[in-house]
Design a protein around this motif. Structure first.
Motif, PDB file in Angstrom:
ATOM      1  N   ILE A 152      17.251  15.789  -8.802  1.00 37.04           N
ATOM      2  CA  ILE A 152      18.222  14.976  -8.064  1.00 37.04           C
ATOM      3  C   ILE A 152      19.488  15.774  -7.804  1.00 37.04           C
ATOM      4  N   GLY A 153      19.958  16.504  -8.823  1.00 36.98           N
ATOM      5  CA  GLY A 153      21.166  17.315  -8.669  1.00 36.98           C
ATOM      6  C   GLY A 153      20.976  18.407  -7.635  1.00 36.98           C
ATOM      7  N   GLN A 154      19.793  19.041  -7.636  1.00 45.40           N
ATOM      8  CA  GLN A 154      19.507  20.083  -6.653  1.00 45.40           C
ATOM      9  C   GLN A 154      19.506  19.522  -5.241  1.00 45.40           C
ATOM     10  N   VAL A 155      18.832  18.403  -5.058  1.00 48.40           N
ATOM     11  CA  VAL A 155      18.730  17.796  -3.726  1.00 48.40           C
ATOM     12  C   VAL A 155      20.119  17.449  -3.196  1.00 48.40           C
ATOM     13  N   GLU A 156      20.953  16.844  -4.020  1.00 48.70           N
ATOM     14  CA  GLU A 156      22.307  16.484  -3.591  1.00 48.70           C
ATOM     15  C   GLU A 156      23.102  17.727  -3.214  1.00 48.70           C
ATOM     16  N   TYR A 157      22.962  18.780  -4.004  1.00 44.72           N
ATOM     17  CA  TYR A 157      23.671  20.029  -3.710  1.00 44.72           C
ATOM     18  C   TYR A 157      23.209  20.608  -2.370  1.00 44.72           C
ATOM     19  N   PHE A 158      21.900  20.651  -2.160  1.00 44.31           N
ATOM     20  CA  PHE A 158      21.364  21.202  -0.910  1.00 44.31           C
ATOM     21  C   PHE A 158      21.824  20.375   0.299  1.00 44.31           C
ATOM     22  N   ILE A 159      21.810  19.056   0.161  1.00 41.90           N
ATOM     23  CA  ILE A 159      22.259  18.190   1.260  1.00 41.90           C
ATOM     24  C   ILE A 159      23.743  18.415   1.548  1.00 41.90           C
ATOM     25  N   ASN A 160      24.544  18.513   0.483  1.00 39.60           N
ATOM     26  CA  ASN A 160      25.982  18.752   0.667  1.00 39.60           C
ATOM     27  C   ASN A 160      26.233  20.069   1.394  1.00 39.60           C
ATOM     28  N   GLN A 161      25.447  21.100   1.051  1.00 42.68           N
ATOM     29  CA  GLN A 161      25.592  22.387   1.728  1.00 42.68           C
ATOM     30  C   GLN A 161      25.169  22.281   3.196  1.00 42.68           C
ATOM     31  N   GLY A 162      24.111  21.512   3.440  1.00 41.35           N
ATOM     32  CA  GLY A 162      23.689  21.287   4.821  1.00 41.35           C
ATOM     33  C   GLY A 162      24.763  20.574   5.622  1.00 41.35           C
ATOM     34  N   ASP A 163      25.336  19.535   5.024  1.00 37.96           N
ATOM     35  CA  ASP A 163      26.408  18.793   5.693  1.00 37.96           C
ATOM     36  C   ASP A 163      27.619  19.684   5.966  1.00 37.96           C
ATOM     37  N   TYR A 164      27.951  20.530   4.985  1.00 41.44           N
ATOM     38  CA  TYR A 164      29.112  21.419   5.138  1.00 41.44           C
ATOM     39  C   TYR A 164      28.899  22.379   6.306  1.00 41.44           C
ATOM     40  N   ASN A 165      27.726  22.978   6.366  1.00 41.88           N
ATOM     41  CA  ASN A 165      27.453  23.924   7.460  1.00 41.88           C
ATOM     42  C   ASN A 165      27.392  23.227   8.807  1.00 41.88           C
ATOM     43  N   ARG A 166      26.858  22.011   8.824  1.00 41.49           N
ATOM     44  CA  ARG A 166      26.735  21.283  10.097  1.00 41.49           C
ATOM     45  C   ARG A 166      28.077  20.743  10.566  1.00 41.49           C
ATOM     46  N   LYS A 167      28.801  20.066   9.677  1.00 40.42           N
ATOM     47  CA  LYS A 167      30.027  19.379  10.078  1.00 40.42           C
ATOM     48  C   LYS A 167      31.251  20.281  10.121  1.00 40.42           C
ATOM     49  N   ILE A 168      31.379  21.141   9.129  1.00 39.92           N
ATOM     50  CA  ILE A 168      32.610  21.927   8.971  1.00 39.92           C
ATOM     51  C   ILE A 168      32.527  23.278   9.679  1.00 39.92           C
ATOM     52  N   LEU A 169      31.412  23.974   9.469  1.00 43.02           N
ATOM     53  CA  LEU A 169      31.283  25.314  10.040  1.00 43.02           C
ATOM     54  C   LEU A 169      30.629  25.312  11.420  1.00 43.02           C
ATOM     55  N   GLY A 170      29.905  24.246  11.734  1.00 42.84           N
ATOM     56  CA  GLY A 170      29.204  24.210  13.012  1.00 42.84           C
ATOM     57  C   GLY A 170      28.042  25.183  13.071  1.00 42.84           C
ATOM     58  N   PHE A 212      24.529  25.260  12.741  1.00 38.90           N
ATOM     59  CA  PHE A 212      23.409  24.319  12.678  1.00 38.90           C
ATOM     60  C   PHE A 212      22.131  24.963  12.137  1.00 38.90           C
ATOM     61  N   ARG A 213      21.932  26.238  12.404  1.00 36.70           N
ATOM     62  CA  ARG A 213      20.749  26.914  11.870  1.00 36.70           C
ATOM     63  C   ARG A 213      20.810  27.025  10.348  1.00 36.70           C
ATOM     64  N   LYS A 214      21.977  27.375   9.845  1.00 35.02           N
ATOM     65  CA  LYS A 214      22.137  27.455   8.393  1.00 35.02           C
ATOM     66  C   LYS A 214      22.020  26.066   7.765  1.00 35.02           C
ATOM     67  N   ALA A 215      22.516  25.057   8.459  1.00 38.50           N
ATOM     68  CA  ALA A 215      22.383  23.685   7.966  1.00 38.50           C
ATOM     69  C   ALA A 215      20.917  23.314   7.813  1.00 38.50           C
ATOM     70  N   VAL A 216      20.101  23.667   8.806  1.00 40.15           N
ATOM     71  CA  VAL A 216      18.664  23.372   8.737  1.00 40.15           C
ATOM     72  C   VAL A 216      18.043  24.022   7.504  1.00 40.15           C
ATOM     73  N   GLU A 217      18.456  25.235   7.199  1.00 41.79           N
ATOM     74  CA  GLU A 217      17.922  25.936   6.023  1.00 41.79           C
ATOM     75  C   GLU A 217      18.229  25.175   4.740  1.00 41.79           C
ATOM     76  N   TRP A 218      19.445  24.654   4.629  1.00 39.19           N
ATOM     77  CA  TRP A 218      19.818  23.900   3.426  1.00 39.19           C
ATOM     78  C   TRP A 218      19.073  22.568   3.344  1.00 39.19           C
ATOM     79  N   TYR A 219      18.959  21.881   4.465  1.00 37.95           N
ATOM     80  CA  TYR A 219      18.210  20.620   4.447  1.00 37.95           C
ATOM     81  C   TYR A 219      16.741  20.868   4.082  1.00 37.95           C
ATOM     82  N   ASP A 220      16.195  22.001   4.548  1.00 36.59           N
ATOM     83  CA  ASP A 220      14.811  22.333   4.210  1.00 36.59           C
ATOM     84  C   ASP A 220      14.652  22.535   2.699  1.00 36.59           C
TER      85      ASP A 220
END
Length: 259
Positions: A57-75, A77-85
């Motif tokens: 659960i902790g890993q999944v939340e961390y990966f999602i947070n990293q995906g959100d950060y790359n998508r929303k903050i850094l823009g 989107f490719r790196k975000a996909v990697e984190w969501y994966d």
């Protein structure tokens, strides 16, 4: 899974310390030795499963947070996909990760894959706010604002004060060029959460499009005060300053965004 494992762990402990078994544990006969060993093995396995579940659960939340950060903050989107994966490798049916990946993919113009993901999320949880708003945002991005409103309004019918849904409805109005109506929804989101960097950022964008440059800078600065590395806000701030005619200062922020 965690609740189920926790239940069996508690059950095992209750069983172990019940009056009959407490007495039995003092008995060293072969019959009770075997039962003691079996029960202790069960406890160890149960606690191991519980710890593994919590780690996942902790890993999944961390990966999602990293995906959100790359998508929303850094823009990015490719790196975000990697984190969501990474999150989906651990939990393939996580609707938040599915919805986040769908949002990143449609920004990469992979519409068919994005739609499949968000539909999978809705098949798992038909009333999930992340999935509903992702699908609404997706349709708006494709130019079908009427369908966009259907899904976002469904989310707001479930949770009228959901900040993300309010922001997404404001964004549909932004896509339609109705900045004043968009700002109303961003303001509603900010009443609920004054520190929503998304609401602050998108209100700054709407104000910029409405040629309210000083006000736009104010809201972009508020977003940057919360998230100083918000690359998209830094770039947008540079564009607003450029529109004000301050080229050298705008260049400073462009360099900061590229750093």
């Amino acid at each position: 899974m965690t609740l189920g494992v926790a239940f069996f762990s508690i059950l095992a402990l209750n069983f172990l310390f019940s009056s009959d078994w407490s007495y039995a544990l003092e008995d060293n006969s072969e019959k009770f030795k075997n039962r003691k060993v079996n029960l202790l093995v069960f406890q160890i396995q149960t606690i191991s499963l519980l710890n593994k579940s919590n780690t996942d659960i902790g890993q999944v939340e961390y990966f999602i947070n990293q995906g959100d950060y790359n998508r929303k903050i850094l823009g990015d989107f490719r790196k975000a996909v990697e984190w969501y994966d990474k999150a989906l490798d651990v939990d393939p049916n996580n609707v938040v990760a599915l919805s986040g990946k769908a949002r990143a993919l449609y920004r990469l113009y992979d519409f068919s894959s994005a739609l499949k993901l968000v539909d999978k999320a809705l098949a798992i949880q038909p009333n999930d706010l992340h999935a509903l708003t992702a699908k609404g945002s997706m349709y708006s991005f494709w130019g079908d604002s009427s369908k966009g409103f259907i899904y976002v309004d469904k989310a707001l019918a479930i949770s009228p004060n959901d900040v993300g849904a309010l922001i997404d409805k404001g964004l549909i109005y932004s896509d339609l060029g109705n900045n004043s109506e968009a700002i109303k929804y961003f303001d509603r989101a900010l009443v609920i959460n004054p520190n929503s960097e998304d609401a602050l950022y998108f209100k700054g964008l709407a104000l910029h499009r409405d040629s309210q440059l000083d006000e736009a800078l104010d809201y972009l600065d508020k977003a940057l005060a919360i998230s100083p590395n918000h690359v998209k806000a830094i770039v947008k701030k540079a564009m607003v300053i450029l529109d004000q005619g301050n080229y050298s200062r705008a260049n400073e922020y462009i360099k900061k965004a590229l750093a």
